[in-house]
Write an enzyme that holds these catalytic residues in place. Structure first.
Site, PDB file in Angstrom:
ATOM      1  N   ARG A  61       0.792  -1.221   0.000  1.00 44.76           N
ATOM      2  CA  ARG A  61       0.000   0.000   0.000  1.00 44.76           C
ATOM      3  C   ARG A  61       0.838   1.291   0.000  1.00 44.76           C
ATOM      4  O   ARG A  61       0.422   2.303   0.546  1.00 44.76           O
ATOM      5  CB  ARG A  61      -0.949   0.011   1.212  1.00 44.76           C
ATOM      6  N   CYS A  72     -11.378  -1.507   2.140  1.00 40.47           N
ATOM      7  CA  CYS A  72     -10.912  -2.104   3.396  1.00 40.47           C
ATOM      8  C   CYS A  72     -10.392  -1.010   4.324  1.00 40.47           C
ATOM      9  O   CYS A  72      -9.531  -0.214   3.942  1.00 40.47           O
ATOM     10  CB  CYS A  72      -9.815  -3.126   3.123  1.00 40.47           C
ATOM     11  N   GLU A 112      -5.870   1.330   6.895  1.00 40.50           N
ATOM     12  CA  GLU A 112      -5.386   1.330   5.521  1.00 40.50           C
ATOM     13  C   GLU A 112      -5.935   2.528   4.759  1.00 40.50           C
ATOM     14  O   GLU A 112      -5.256   3.140   3.955  1.00 40.50           O
ATOM     15  CB  GLU A 112      -5.798   0.029   4.816  1.00 40.50           C
TER      16      GLU A 112
END
EC number: 1.3.1.98
Length: 780
Positions: A649, A698, A768
């Protein structure tokens, strides 16, 4: 008339007094009264407010450092928050100087007056202030000691007066009530409180019963309070008992509320009057009725204009700011009954669409422990709640009496109420308040500690924010001068509809550039103005704060940024604004395989590069050959894949650069039908496993070797809801917007999920989703 030079107290001559805790609302006014008698007064306080400092300076009170006992002192008086182990108290004891409490000294002084003692659990200060206003309006020169400060700084909180009457607020919290013997007692109401001193309700009732026994002529009590009525029926022979209220001897007949004021019609033993009161709520109407009843018992007949000059008492529904965008109120309420009455009256005045936002500071650990359940129920009237740490007022922390305990009670009993609490971080709480603020909010700072300082700090920050707005206007003007004519530059552009979660405030400046040259110019203007530039793709994987984003927000939504060019060797060159869904569709038509995993990610190429987007086992940088970027200096350069540092990420280089174009290399060639079938398979998997409601994707990163969704599920958190933010029942690692969720709702839900997973599974989940324009560590 009383001789104000009288100076024999506690069997000794007293003319020089030193006060410890002189900034308190009880002791400060008493010191002003002593100075008005011509006594020499000094004092100390580690938390002296500017407002009280003005009053003390005006009457010549000399302030000393903490623990510094002046050489020539006859008596030391302390507030109820000061313990006998205080250095000044110890020094006085060593020198043989008496140390007395505030209530003991006031009672000793009052022996030489006809005392009107205003006492009870709630509304003492307001009732006293209303009585004084009414008497002053009719030229009655009474002495008084108020338990607070007037809103009007020109009015002193105490005065010696010219007659034999003394109006004083009597505090029961430390037991010194037992020293008073009033001429008239005004008992506004009675609720069990001060568990540190009165371990049972019967102890508190006994203290007030004793006061009535010592009252010389008349007691006036609220007919609507059961405990007060019980005491009145048990009043000693020879004591006249009178009542005020809806069915009292001094009667409140009707009231009509307007904007911040009420019209009160009075009757019974009061003249048939209609008076105007600039204060909200029936509880204040009752306070006014009590004040006029007491005035009548003193032999004065109130007129219709008695409250015309009433400007209020500090921290009693004090309006600190009122405009079309925001109303800010502070109030001293700290007992559940007071909070319930205050918030109820504020709710009555809310217009459609307005929110009541409360910042609450519990007062004393003993009270918080005693009334934790009732406090939670009273505070539930808010639409959003921000909690500060308990103001101990000299108490040590008690198990079950901390703000964390109150927070836990609220989470359990009011699960949908947005509650924000950051232990030990008042500044962080107020920053969240700022971020979650909406136009039209009514914000109430409530509590009896030092919360008024927090209120003023917050308002000062808002004032700075207002000044900053003009700076943003100038930056927007500079952008319009250098960008192409078709580029979009907008001040305060709402961002909620530009995100997949449909949540958040506005961008201070929103820009849609037409070209790479435009984008480079934006970066250069921002650099000169020292403001950040933040990219906004399709609005996925991010949460925009309710207060918006203090930045130039750039979106590559123009057609020039959505290009897809197939190169001769099978590679493709794509614009950063191209939606991932469109990339996959165009690649499929061209027979290029390897991009299918990106199909269901609701973003564009630029966002996928910045976050190294991944799904179904694939990652964005698996297919990247090079990226063209605009640097933080406004230069355009090409970065080959081997120079880019990527991980889960993130891409390190794109944290400070803006991707404008990328060259991608497909994994294989395949027929359009084969690629299309693969995309359909991935799409079906997503639809089966992910919620369809608005979300940011998410919410948490998967911890190593485990799944955030699994941990949330086994902790029983699916379906947990705050406001309209809910942990999805389809996939635990999604927080969905049920319609009107706010960023504050989501942040609080993230906090609760993290806390429970950490407590039950020992794993501290990390977000996230980006907190756009802010950092999670600042709010978690």
């Amino acid at each position: 008339m009383i001789d104000s030079t009288q100076s024999t107290l506690f069997g000794r001559s007293v003319r020089r007094v030193h006060a410890v805790g002189v900034g308190g609302m009880g002791l400060g006014p008493l010191v002003v009264f002593l100075a008005g008698r011509g006594w020499s007064v000094s004092g100390e306080d580690v938390a002296l407010s500017p407002a009280m400092a003005v009053q003390l300076d005006r009457v010549g009170v000399r302030l000393t450092d903490e623990g510094e006992l002046p050489v020539e002192v006859d008596l030391v008086v302390i507030s109820s928050a000061i313990s006998s182990s205080h250095p000044t108290c110890l020094a006085a004891t060593e020198q043989g100087i008496p140390v007395v409490r505030r209530g003991e000294l006031l009672a000793e002084l009052a022996r030489n007056y006809r005392l009107v003692a205003v006492c009870g659990s709630h509304g003492k200060t307001t009732t006293t202030a209303l009585l004084l206003t009414a008497l002053r309006a009719q030229g009655v020169p009474v002495g008084y000691v108020l338990g607070g400060l007037w809103v009007d700084d020109e009015l002193p909180p105490a005065a010696v007066g010219a007659g034999d009457w003394l109006i004083a607020e009597i505090d029961e919290s430390d037991g010194t009530i037992e020293h008073f013997a009033p001429e008239i007692t005004v008992l506004v109401n009675l609720d069990w409180d001060h568990a540190d001193h009165y371990t049972a309700e019967t102890d508190l009732v006994a203290a007030f019963a004793g006061l009535l026994q010592r009252t010389r002529t008349t007691v006036l009590g609220w007919e609507g309070c059961a405990l007060t009525q019980r005491l009145l029926t048990q009043a000693p022979a020879g004591l006249t008992a009178k009542t005020f209220g809806r069915d009292g001897d001094f009667r409140l007949v009707t009231l009509e509320s307007g904007a911040g004021e009420q019209q009160l019609q009075l009757g019974g033993e009061l003249p048939q009057l209609t008076v105007t009161l600039r204060a909200r709520g029936e509880f204040n109407a009752l306070n006014a009725t009590a004040a006029l009843g007491a005035m009548s018992l003193m032999g004065e007949t109130p007129a219709a204009e008695v409250f015309a000059d009433y400007r209020g008492v500090r921290r009693r529904q004090t309006v600190l700011l009122a405009d079309a965008d925001l109303t800010v109120i502070e109030d001293y309420a700290h007992h559940p009954a007071e909070i319930r009455a205050l918030l109820g009256s504020l709710r009555q005045d809310l217009a459609e669409g307005q929110r009541l936002v409360v910042v609450f500071q519990p007062h004393r650990f003993s009270r918080t422990r005693q009334f934790k359940v009732q406090l939670a129920a009273a505070l539930a009237q808010a639409d959003a709640l921000h909690l500060l740490d308990v103001y101990g007022a000299g108490e040590a922390p008690l198990p079950g009496g901390t703000t964390a305990d109150l927070y836990a009670e609220l989470v359990q009993t009011e699960p949908e109420l947005p509650v924000n609490y950051l232990p030990g971080d008042a500044a962080g709480v107020l920053e969240l308040l700022r971020q979650s603020r909406r136009a039209g909010d009514v914000v109430a700072f409530v509590g009896a500690g030092d919360i008024e300082k927090r209120a003023r700090e917050w308002l000062a920050e808002l004032a700075e924010e207002t000044a900053r707005r003009s700076e943003w206007d100038g930056i927007a003007h500079s952008l319009r001068e250098v960008l192409s004519a078709d580029a979009k530059v907008v001040r305060e552009e709402p961002l909620a509809k530009k995100t997949t979660m449909r949540i958040g405030g506005a961008a201070r400046i929103y820009v849609e550039p037409e070209s790479t040259e435009d984008l480079a110019a934006v970066v250069q203007v921002a650099r000169r103005a020292e403001v950040p530039v933040r990219m906004l793709g399709r609005g996925s994987n991010l949460l925009v704060p309710d207060a918006g984003v203090d930045a130039i927000v750039v979106s590559l939504r123009r057609p020039a940024w959505e290009t897809f060019t197939k190169l001769a060797d099978g590679r493709v060159r794509v614009g950063a604004g191209l939606r991932l869904k469109n990339l996959c569709g165009l690649a499929a038509k061209a027979g290029l395989s390897g991009f299918e995993f990106l199909e269901g990610i609701p973003g564009n190429v630029g966002g996928a590069l910045r976050m190294n987007a991944g799904a179904m086992g694939g990652w964005m940088f698996d297919v990247v050959e090079s990226v063209d970027v605009v640097t933080s200096e406004g230069e355009v350069i090409n970065l080959p894949r081997e120079e880019l540092h990527t991980g889960y990420r993130h891409c390190r280089e794109l944290a400070n650069c803006i991707a404008v174009q990328a060259t991608l290399r497909p994994v294989t060639r395949a027929s359009a039908d084969a690629v299309g079938r693969k995309i359909d398979v991935y799409r079906s998997k997503r639809q089966e496993s992910q919620p369809r409601e608005p979300s940011a994707g998410c919410i948490f990163k998967n911890p190593e070797g485990d799944s955030a969704g699994r941990l949330i599920d086994v902790c029983g958190l699916k379906g947990t809801r705050i406001g309209d933010a809910e942990v999805s029942t389809t996939h635990g690692n999604f927080i969905i917007n049920r319609g009107h969720a706010t960023s504050a709702d989501v942040i609080e839900l993230v906090r609760r999920v993290r806390t429970k997973v950490h407590q039950e599974a020992g794993v501290l989940l990390q977000p996230e989703v980006l907190l756009y324009g802010s950092e999670w560590e600042d709010v978690l």
